[in-house]
Motif scaffolding. Structure first.
Motif, PDB file in Angstrom:
ATOM      1  N   SER A   1       0.966  -1.303   0.031  1.00 36.50           N
ATOM      2  CA  SER A   1      -0.043   0.059   0.067  1.00 36.50           C
ATOM      3  C   SER A   1       0.943   1.485   0.159  1.00 36.50           C
ATOM      4  CB  SER A   1      -1.048  -0.209   1.168  1.00 36.50           C
ATOM      5  OG  SER A   1      -0.121   0.057   2.274  1.00 36.50           O
ATOM      6  N   LYS A   2       0.108   2.419  -0.042  1.00 35.33           N
ATOM      7  CA  LYS A   2       1.034   3.895  -0.173  1.00 35.33           C
ATOM      8  C   LYS A   2       1.600   3.920   1.150  1.00 35.33           C
ATOM      9  CE  LYS A   2      -1.503   5.878  -3.999  1.00 35.33           C
ATOM     10  NZ  LYS A   2      -2.362   7.210  -4.374  1.00 35.33           N
ATOM     11  N   ALA A   3       2.649   4.486   1.266  1.00 35.06           N
ATOM     12  CA  ALA A   3       3.440   4.861   2.397  1.00 35.06           C
ATOM     13  C   ALA A   3       2.506   6.311   3.133  1.00 35.06           C
ATOM     14  CB  ALA A   3       4.890   5.333   2.054  1.00 35.06           C
ATOM     15  N   THR A   4       2.864   6.338   4.375  1.00 36.19           N
ATOM     16  CA  THR A   4       2.276   7.499   4.968  1.00 36.19           C
ATOM     17  C   THR A   4       3.299   8.417   5.476  1.00 36.19           C
ATOM     18  OG1 THR A   4       0.550   5.765   5.950  1.00 36.19           O
ATOM     19  CG2 THR A   4       0.659   8.100   7.310  1.00 36.19           C
ATOM     20  N   TYR A   5       3.136   9.789   4.959  1.00 40.93           N
ATOM     21  CA  TYR A   5       4.181  10.496   5.143  1.00 40.93           C
ATOM     22  C   TYR A   5       3.952  11.427   6.187  1.00 40.93           C
ATOM     23  CZ  TYR A   5       6.121   9.119   0.551  1.00 40.93           C
ATOM     24  OH  TYR A   5       6.705   8.577  -0.397  1.00 40.93           O
TER      25      TYR A   5
END
Lengths: 116, 116
Positions: free
Chosen positions: B54-58
């Protein structure tokens, strides 16, 4: 929000002296982990200890000891009979304990210099 | 204990180029990895949480288009610094979360990036 405060930026001692590094933390979590890491000049983080919030028992490992006081939100680290090889930056860190969490908040670090 | 590797350990590049840093968990699967950044004489700051598939959380203030994170497998996360500039010069450290009940976090040895 979590916060870790290491009030001592730099400490300098002479070899064989005892030295205590302070760490005070803030968190709203009831379950959390506290850590100490050593970072020598090479940069690699060296894990020293992990303590969970339910275990207030103090720990001793060789010349190292840790004093966890939940009442004062402190997790102090003492090096007994310091040695030159103990010179490094020491970080205290706090990690929340929730599902898939574990990201750590680090203090600013304390640079310890042990002189021969 | 579990081992996390980073490659390369050091990289020097010209301004405007992109640099990819790999973080691997060598003997365990990590659905979650973290990327930290450390400026000289400063603490580690969490940049992003990398979740497999999944997409990274920044974290706030971190440009996701500048720091591309890909967690394509359970043992590998990559950080690409795109169009690097001298101000991106830093020490980048990854960590991997194991899947035990303790959610232990294991740190890589770090990558020192210098952008000329």
């Amino acid at each position: 929000a979590q916060k870790v405060t290491q009030a001592q930026t730099e400490i300098s001692v002479v070899e064989k002296e005892d030295v205590t590094l302070d760490c005070v933390y803030e968190t709203r979590d009831t379950t959390y982990y506290l850590f100490w890491y050593k970072q020598p000049p090479s940069g690699e983080l060296v894990f020293l200890i992990r303590r969970n919030s339910f275990d207030e028992q103090n720990e001793i490992s060789g010349r190292y000891s840790w004093n966890f006081q939940k009442s004062t939100s402190s997790f102090n680290f003492t090096i007994t009979a310091s040695q030159v090889v103990d010179s490094a930056v020491y970080f205290c860190a706090l990690s929340e304990k929730r599902a898939n969490a574990g990201k750590s908040t680090f203090g600013d670090g304390t640079t310890l210099t042990v002189k021969p | 204990g579990a081992v996390v590797s980073q490659h390369p350990s050091r990289v020097i590049c010209k301004s405007g180029t992109s640099v990819k840093i790999e973080c691997r968990s060598l003997d365990f699967q990590a659905t979650t990895m973290f990327w930290y950044r450390q400026f000289p004489k400063q603490s580690l700051m969490l940049m992003a949480t990398s979740n497999e598939g999944s997409k990274a959380t920044y974290e706030q203030g971190v440009e996701k288009d500048k720091f591309l994170i890909n967690h394509a497998s359970l043992t590998l996360s990559t950080l690409t610094v795109t169009s690097a500039h001298p101000e991106d010069s830093s020490f980048y450290i990854c960590s991997a979360l194991d899947r035990s009940p303790y959610n232990e976090q294991f740190f890589g040895p770090g990558t020192r990036l210098t952008v000329l």
